[in-house]
Design a protein around this motif. Structure first.
Motif, short mmCIF file in Angstrom:
data_model
loop_
_atom_site.label_atom_id
_atom_site.label_comp_id
_atom_site.label_asym_id
_atom_site.label_seq_id
_atom_site.Cartn_x
_atom_site.Cartn_y
_atom_site.Cartn_z
N LEU A 81 0.93 -0.98 -0.14
CA LEU A 81 0.14 -0.39 -0.06
C LEU A 81 0.97 1.03 -0.13
N GLY A 82 0.27 2.42 -0.89
CA GLY A 82 1.16 3.81 -0.87
C GLY A 82 0.69 4.40 -0.69
N TYR A 83 1.08 6.32 -0.38
CA TYR A 83 -0.04 6.68 -0.62
C TYR A 83 1.53 8.01 -1.07
N GLY A 84 0.57 9.33 -2.23
CA GLY A 84 1.41 9.74 -2.59
C GLY A 84 0.97 11.32 -2.99
N GLY A 85 1.55 12.64 -3.75
CA GLY A 85 0.95 13.44 -4.21
C GLY A 85 2.50 14.18 -4.13
N GLY A 86 1.79 15.31 -5.24
CA GLY A 86 2.60 16.50 -5.39
C GLY A 86 1.85 17.76 -4.79
N SER A 87 3.33 18.82 -5.70
CA SER A 87 2.43 20.27 -5.25
C SER A 87 2.02 20.69 -7.10
N GLU A 88 1.32 22.15 -6.64
CA GLU A 88 0.94 22.40 -8.11
C GLU A 88 0.38 21.54 -8.86
N ASP A 91 -1.25 18.54 -7.72
CA ASP A 91 -1.92 18.48 -6.90
C ASP A 91 -3.09 17.30 -6.77
N ARG A 92 -2.55 16.05 -6.33
CA ARG A 92 -3.28 14.83 -6.25
C ARG A 92 -3.55 14.18 -5.69
N SER A 93 -3.97 13.13 -4.78
CA SER A 93 -3.49 12.38 -3.70
C SER A 93 -3.51 11.26 -4.48
N VAL A 94 -2.92 10.18 -4.82
CA VAL A 94 -2.85 8.77 -5.16
C VAL A 94 -2.66 7.79 -4.26
N VAL A 95 -3.69 6.73 -4.54
CA VAL A 95 -3.59 5.70 -3.27
C VAL A 95 -3.27 4.29 -4.16
N SER A 96 -1.63 3.86 -4.04
CA SER A 96 -1.13 3.22 -4.68
C SER A 96 -1.59 1.63 -3.90
N TYR A 97 -1.35 -0.08 -4.31
CA TYR A 97 -1.58 -1.42 -3.87
C TYR A 97 -1.00 -2.18 -5.18
N ARG A 98 -0.56 -2.73 -4.41
CA ARG A 98 0.21 -4.34 -5.23
C ARG A 98 -0.33 -5.51 -4.47
N ILE A 99 -0.32 -6.53 -5.02
CA ILE A 99 -0.44 -7.70 -4.98
C ILE A 99 0.38 -8.64 -5.88
N ASP A 114 3.35 -9.31 -10.23
CA ASP A 114 2.21 -8.83 -8.65
C ASP A 114 1.72 -7.97 -9.90
N TYR A 115 0.41 -7.75 -9.40
CA TYR A 115 -0.16 -6.43 -10.03
C TYR A 115 0.11 -5.29 -9.04
N THR A 116 0.16 -4.11 -9.79
CA THR A 116 -0.05 -2.75 -9.10
C THR A 116 -0.98 -2.15 -9.50
N GLY A 117 -1.53 -1.93 -9.53
CA GLY A 117 -3.01 -0.31 -9.26
C GLY A 117 -2.59 0.72 -9.17
N ALA A 118 -3.90 1.83 -9.08
CA ALA A 118 -3.77 3.24 -8.50
C ALA A 118 -5.02 3.79 -8.29
N SER A 119 -5.05 4.94 -7.82
CA SER A 119 -5.81 5.44 -7.63
C SER A 119 -5.76 7.20 -7.36
N VAL A 120 -6.21 7.65 -8.21
CA VAL A 120 -5.32 8.61 -8.93
C VAL A 120 -6.56 9.74 -8.05
N GLU A 121 -6.42 10.98 -8.32
CA GLU A 121 -8.23 11.63 -7.09
C GLU A 121 -8.11 12.59 -8.31
N ASP A 122 -9.33 12.68 -9.71
CA ASP A 122 -9.60 13.04 -9.99
C ASP A 122 -9.46 12.50 -12.07
N LEU A 123 -8.99 11.70 -12.09
CA LEU A 123 -8.51 11.37 -12.69
C LEU A 123 -9.69 9.84 -13.15
N ASP A 124 -9.85 9.72 -15.15
CA ASP A 124 -11.28 8.69 -14.89
C ASP A 124 -10.52 7.58 -15.50
N GLU A 125 -9.17 6.94 -15.59
CA GLU A 125 -8.26 5.91 -16.00
C GLU A 125 -7.52 6.13 -15.26
N ASN A 126 -7.49 5.10 -14.30
CA ASN A 126 -6.31 4.97 -12.99
C ASN A 126 -5.52 3.66 -14.10
#
Length: 175
Positions: A81-88, A91-99, A114-126
Motif C-alpha cells: 500500500l502506498g500514498y502520494g501526491g505533489g505540488s501545483e 496536486d492530487r492524492s494517489v493511493v496505490s496498491y500491489r498484490i 504482481d499486479y500494481t494499481g492506483a487510484s488517482v484523484e480526479d482521473l477517469d482512467e487509473n
C-alpha cells in the motif's frame, strides 16, 4: 490520511525490528517467516515504494511498504500500500496498491510477479500494471537484506499509460 499511513509504516517497521532477532525456525526465507520491505519507487507508476522528485519547483512524493508471508520455503505472497501526491501541477492524492508473489531462487535471487494499481484523484482512467522483476538479495544479516533489481511493468490500460522499465533498490526485514 498522510498521518495514518506514516503511522502504519512506522508501526510495521518497529514491529519488524523488534521481532527481527528471532531466527529459531530456519533461514530468512523459510516457510512461516514474514517479510516487510520498502523499495525505491517510480513517479510514473502507481507505487507502493518510496520516492521524492523535484523538478523546476514541482515536486511529487510517495511513501509505502510491501509485506509478505512465506507460504513455503522461498515463496512469499505479498501485498503493498502506498500514498502520494505533489505540488501545483500534480496536486492530487494517489493511493496505490500491489498484490503478488515473490520467489527467492536459491534463497538469494528474488523474482516477483504482481499486479500494481492506483487510484488517482480526479482521473477517469487509473494506471494498472502487471509487473515482473528480478534482482539479488544481499543479506547483511539473517534478518535484513538489500535487494537491487530490475522490473518491467506491462500496462493493462495502454490507451493512457505506457509500459515501464525501472531499476530499483529494496530494503527488507525478514522475521
Amino acid at each position: 490520511m498522510k498521518k495514518l499511513i506514516l503511522t502504519a509504516v512506522a508501526a510495521v517497521f518497529a514491529m519488524g525490528v523488534s521481532n527481527a532477532q528471532d531466527d529459531s525456525n530456519g533461514g530468512p526465507t523459510s516457510e512461516g517467516k514474514w517479510l516487510v520491505e520498502a523499495n525505491t519507487g517510480n513517479a510514473v507508476l502507481g507505487s507502493t515504494g518510496i520516492y521524492f522528485s523535484s523538478i523546476d519547483g514541482e515536486s511529487t512524493y510517495n511513501v509505502g511498504l510491501d509485506g509478505g508471508y512465506f507460504i513455503k520455503d522461498d515463496l512469499a505472497i505479498k501485498a503493498g500500500l502506498g500514498y502520494g501526491g505533489g505540488s501545483e501541477d500534480f496536486d492530487r492524492s494517489v493511493v496505490s496498491y500491489r498484490i503478488g508473489a515473490k520467489y527467492y531462487v536459491k534463497s538469494m535471487i528474488p523474482v516477483t510477479l504482481d499486479y500494481t494499481g492506483a487510484s488517482v484523484e480526479d482521473l477517469d482512467e487509473n494506471p494498472s500494471y502487471l509487473g515482473l522483476g528480478a534482482g539479488y538479495a544481499w543479506f547483511v544479516s539473517d534478518t535484513v537484506s538489500i535487494e537491487p533489481g530490475v522490473r518491467y511493468n506491462y500496462s493493462l490500460n495502454d490507451d493512457f499509460y505506457d509500459n515501464q522499465f525501472q531499476l530499483n533498490v529494496g530494503f527488507a526485514l525478514h522475521f
